[in-house]
Design an enzyme around this catalytic site. Structure first.
Site, PDB file in Angstrom:
ATOM      1  N   GLU A 103      -2.330 -20.081   8.322  1.00 21.13           N
ATOM      2  CA  GLU A 103      -1.470 -19.288   9.204  1.00 21.13           C
ATOM      3  C   GLU A 103      -2.360 -18.409  10.077  1.00 21.13           C
ATOM      4  O   GLU A 103      -3.247 -17.715   9.580  1.00 21.13           O
ATOM      5  CB  GLU A 103      -0.511 -18.434   8.374  1.00 21.13           C
TER       6      GLU A 103
ATOM      7  N   ASN B 270       2.426 -15.192   2.924  1.00 18.33           N
ATOM      8  CA  ASN B 270       3.703 -15.896   2.877  1.00 18.33           C
ATOM      9  C   ASN B 270       3.534 -17.002   1.838  1.00 18.33           C
ATOM     10  O   ASN B 270       2.874 -18.000   2.093  1.00 18.33           O
ATOM     11  CB  ASN B 270       4.045 -16.522   4.238  1.00 18.33           C
TER      12      ASN B 270
ATOM     13  N   GLU C 117       9.676 -10.082   6.883  1.00 16.87           N
ATOM     14  CA  GLU C 117       9.805 -11.359   7.579  1.00 16.87           C
ATOM     15  C   GLU C 117      10.377 -12.440   6.657  1.00 16.87           C
ATOM     16  O   GLU C 117       9.790 -13.505   6.476  1.00 16.87           O
ATOM     17  CB  GLU C 117       8.455 -11.772   8.180  1.00 16.87           C
TER      18      GLU C 117
ATOM     19  N   ARG D 165       1.827  -4.843   0.354  1.00 16.75           N
ATOM     20  CA  ARG D 165       1.727  -4.667   1.807  1.00 16.75           C
ATOM     21  C   ARG D 165       2.893  -3.847   2.372  1.00 16.75           C
ATOM     22  O   ARG D 165       4.021  -3.955   1.905  1.00 16.75           O
ATOM     23  CB  ARG D 165       1.638  -6.025   2.506  1.00 16.75           C
TER      24      ARG D 165
ATOM     25  N   ASP E 134       1.475  -4.562  15.057  1.00 15.99           N
ATOM     26  CA  ASP E 134       0.928  -5.789  14.497  1.00 15.99           C
ATOM     27  C   ASP E 134      -0.345  -6.234  15.213  1.00 15.99           C
ATOM     28  O   ASP E 134      -0.303  -7.183  15.995  1.00 15.99           O
ATOM     29  CB  ASP E 134       1.986  -6.898  14.585  1.00 15.99           C
TER      30      ASP E 134
ATOM     31  N   GLU F 205      -5.554 -13.132  16.127  1.00 11.63           N
ATOM     32  CA  GLU F 205      -4.208 -13.597  16.488  1.00 11.63           C
ATOM     33  C   GLU F 205      -3.761 -13.131  17.877  1.00 11.63           C
ATOM     34  O   GLU F 205      -3.286 -13.924  18.683  1.00 11.63           O
ATOM     35  CB  GLU F 205      -3.207 -13.121  15.430  1.00 11.63           C
TER      36      GLU F 205
ATOM     37  N   TRP G 191      12.565  -9.215  17.379  1.00 11.05           N
ATOM     38  CA  TRP G 191      11.363  -8.762  16.673  1.00 11.05           C
ATOM     39  C   TRP G 191      11.000  -7.290  16.904  1.00 11.05           C
ATOM     40  O   TRP G 191       9.991  -6.817  16.370  1.00 11.05           O
ATOM     41  CB  TRP G 191      10.172  -9.646  17.057  1.00 11.05           C
TER      42      TRP G 191
END
Ligand code: GCU
Length: 678
Positions: A158, A201, A285, A318, A364, A392, A540
């Site tokens: 990811e 995740n 999420e 987290r 983020d 990212e 979001w």
């Protein structure tokens, strides 16, 4: 396999003036034979033989040898009183390099420390530093120096931009684990001491990692890392008792759930006696968590903490918890507020083996964000900060973005939580509040690309992350220089050129992407390339609110979301006031008209135009500088970076033109310099 690419900063290139290292050409005596000491032994032998271009003799325990390496336990009698005291007053990972009386000693407080000391010595040699009169004491400033792999069992990563996973392939743990071993070597060379090896995740099959089906193989991975001083953690699925345990609930206060986790912990420790613990993404999420049962995050994490406690395990919990189903019409909800609002009220309720992991910014990992106000705001709860080495939102290892300057800025931020001097650096080092555990964690940027990081220059972020977490007082420049010399060679032209490219790259990336701290404006999902309104009407919580008059998010207490109130004074007033808010974060905190004058003397709109034209041109500058190194760099690495820079240019062009055009069309205000806007 191209070894030069693959070896990253552990090239062990033969050095030119070996005469100064005559001392090292004697026999080396390494004391002890634990796995970590063995790694140190192999490394010092391999590294010195290559760099000094001759076979080095490593022999058994001999305290009269010219070079002695081992723990204080074994070699304390070779030290003087001051040295002993100094080592004893430093932590478990502290070591000494001393080269007095024609003997070089590398002595650590633990096996792991010996390994760090050996890497320090190797680094000094590769950097061609004088080692004739050493008296260096070192200990890491941060206790936790962790990496999180976001790797999935199917082999994907990811937010991975360097190929596939080195841990998993086609639904299985890889058989050939040599690459994992090499990764462990790199991590130990920069002092990383903990790793979680699967994505936060945790999908269906990965939920079984904590069962017999996978534990025998995970045990092997733990052994590999152990030999390099790295403790293994696993990300877990909070709903495991239901998903794999056959229970009808995962309620953290339910007795059967508690028992299930207790048994589970005991089972894991049978395989991995020094297992670090769990990393948990819960109620975030769409991942399951305690909210389902009307419990809070203290309930959820404490339940796991109780299960791990008898084994000295930890829960890394987290704080990336926010409403990802927000209605864009709802102006009262502010994602930036979420972590603080959720967690701050829980201070004091967490068990002592729970550590909250908080992203460096409240949103983020954007190219520019203020520092998360939650860090330091819970004096009675262990905290670690989370960075993202994976790029990212900062160019995905296509575009160059050396992140150490950004992290340094975050660490140097003074929260004023306990008055002046309450910097993030001191908070996460555990010096402001009496944290039992604290430190730094980060999302890794590696994959199975031959060069590990996609863009060869992105290796500098991994190297720098390790070095910075060990010693936050190192400058971004010092770290860059160390990395360049070890990676490419000790030639002035190479050092000067690459250093300049690295040190300017964050600013360049910021110049051509989202302006003045507003963030986002990226292609939804993918997060590479511009899409100014891509997230504007989404769920979001990531909006810029640009209209014909102006742009920015009003987070003030008077007219906005009140996010500014989460900061201590004087930060609160500084951010809340239009007058005092720093330019680079202006649109994060305020909605302003396009003609609003910045402290830099330009209007917002002119600043947007100028930085975007400039950023694109700066990419041309990067290309030129890199091209000038052609004769100095091996073809493979040269071409890798050259190719990425061309792609960066195309990306920068797209950003420049879309951003400029968008804001010109919204505002109808001309560029003062009449440059082409579409
Ligand atoms: C970001 C990222 C996700 C990731 C999440 C997290 O939102 O895009 O891929 O899962 O962060 O940190 O959990």
């Amino acid at each position: 396999m191209n070894r030069t690419k693959y070896n990253m900063w552990l090239q062990y290139r033969p050095i030119s003036n070996i005469k100064q290292y005559e001392l090292l050409m004697n026999e080396i005596s390494v004391f002890g034979d634990t796995p970590a000491i063995k790694s140190a032994k192999v490394e010092v032998d391999f590294a010195l033989s290559k760099m000094l271009n001759q076979a080095i003799k490593v022999k058994g325990e001999d305290p009269t040898a010219k070079i002695v390496i081992g723990t204080i336990e074994k070699l304390g009698n070779l030290l003087n009183e001051t040295q002993i005291q100094k080592l004893k007053s430093s932590n478990d990972e502290g070591y000494l390099l001393s080269s007095s009386n024609h003997q070089l000693k590398v002595i650590g407080n633990s096996d792991r420390a010996v390994l760090y000391g050996v890497h320090h010595l190797i680094r000094l040699v590769q950097l061609e530093k004088d080692i004739s009169d050493l008296e260096i004491f070192q200990q890491p400033k941060n206790q936790f120096r962790m990496l999180n792999q976001w790797d999935n069992l199917d082999g994907s990563v990811e937010r991975g931009y360097s190929g596939n996973s080195i841990f998993y392939k086609n639904g299985q743990i890889v058989q050939d684990k040599s690459r994992i071993k090499d990764y462990a070597r790199y991590l130990s060379s920069v002092g990383i001491n903990a790793i979680s090896i699967n994505n936060v995740n945790v999908w269906k099959e990965e939920t079984y990692f904590i069962t017999k089906k996978y534990l025998p193989e995970i045990k092997q991975i733990a052994e590999i890392f152990r030999a390099y001083g790295v403790t293994l953690y696993l990300s877990i699925n909070f709903a495991s008792p239901m998903a794999i345990g056959g229970l009808s609930t995962a309620d953290p206060l339910d007795q059967s759930v508690k028992e299930w986790w207790r048994d589970k912990a005991a089972e894991i420790y049978e395989y991995i006696p020094d297992f670090g613990g769990f990393v948990v993404k819960a109620d975030s999420e769409h991942r399951p968590g305690p909210f389902t049962y009307d419990r809070d995050h203290a309930d959820g994490s404490n339940m796991l903490a109780e299960a791990l406690e008898p084994f000295n395990g930890k829960v890394v919990w987290r704080c990336f918890v926010y409403n990802c189903l927000q209605d864009w019409r709802d102006r009262s909800t502010d994602r930036a507020r979420a972590a603080f609002d959720h967690f701050k009220p829980l201070d004091g309720r967490f068990h002592e083996n729970v550590i909250l992991q908080i992203k460096n910014g409240p949103m983020d990992f954007q190219v520019r964000e203020p520092v998360s106000p939650l860090i330091g705001a819970m004096p009675n709860t262990n905290q670690i900060i989370e960075f993202q080495v994976a790029q990212e939102y900062t160019g995905q290892q296509i575009d160059l973005c050396y992140l150490i300057p950004q992290w340094k800025q975050v660490l140097q931020f003074d929260t004023h939580i306990k008055g002046e001097g309450s910097s993030i650096e001191e908070i996460v080092a555990g010096n402001i509040h009496p944290y039992k555990y604290s430190g730094i964690s980060a999302v890794s940027n590696i994959g199975d690309d031959e060069n590990w990081t996609g863009n060869t220059l992105a290796q500098a972020n991994l190297y720098g992350y390790g070095r910075l977490t060990w010693d936050p007082s190192l400058s971004a420049k010092e770290i860059a220089q160390e990395w360049i010399i070890q990676t490419f060679g000790n030639t002035e032209t190479i050092i000067g050129t690459i250093e300049d490219m690295l040190l300017n790259s964050w600013e360049i990336y910021e110049n051509y992407t989202a302006p003045l701290g507003v963030g986002w404006m990226v292609t939804p999902g993918v997060h590479y390339g511009p899409n100014i309104d891509g997230y504007e009407y989404s769920r979001w919580g990531t909006y810029h609110f640009a209209d014909r008059d102006g742009i920015g998010v009003d987070r003030t207490k008077e007219t906005g979301t009140g996010y500014t109130e989460q900061y201590e004074e004087p930060n609160q007033s500084k951010y809340n006031s239009l007058e005092h808010c720093p330019d680079e974060l202006l649109l994060f905190f305020h909605y302003v008209p396009y003609k609003y004058m910045l402290k830099n003397g330009k209007s917002v709109i002119q600043h947007i135009y100028d930085t975007h034209f400039k950023g694109f041109n700066q990419v041309d500058g990067l290309i030129e500088r890199w091209d000038s190194l052609k004769q100095y760099i091996d073809e493979d690495r040269f071409e890798n970076v050259q190719d990425r820079l061309q792609r960066q240019k195309a990306n920068a062009r797209e950003w420049r033109d879309q951003i400029n055009t968008y804001f010109y069309r919204k505002s109808r205000i001309n560029d003062q310099h009449n440059r082409t806007i579409y």
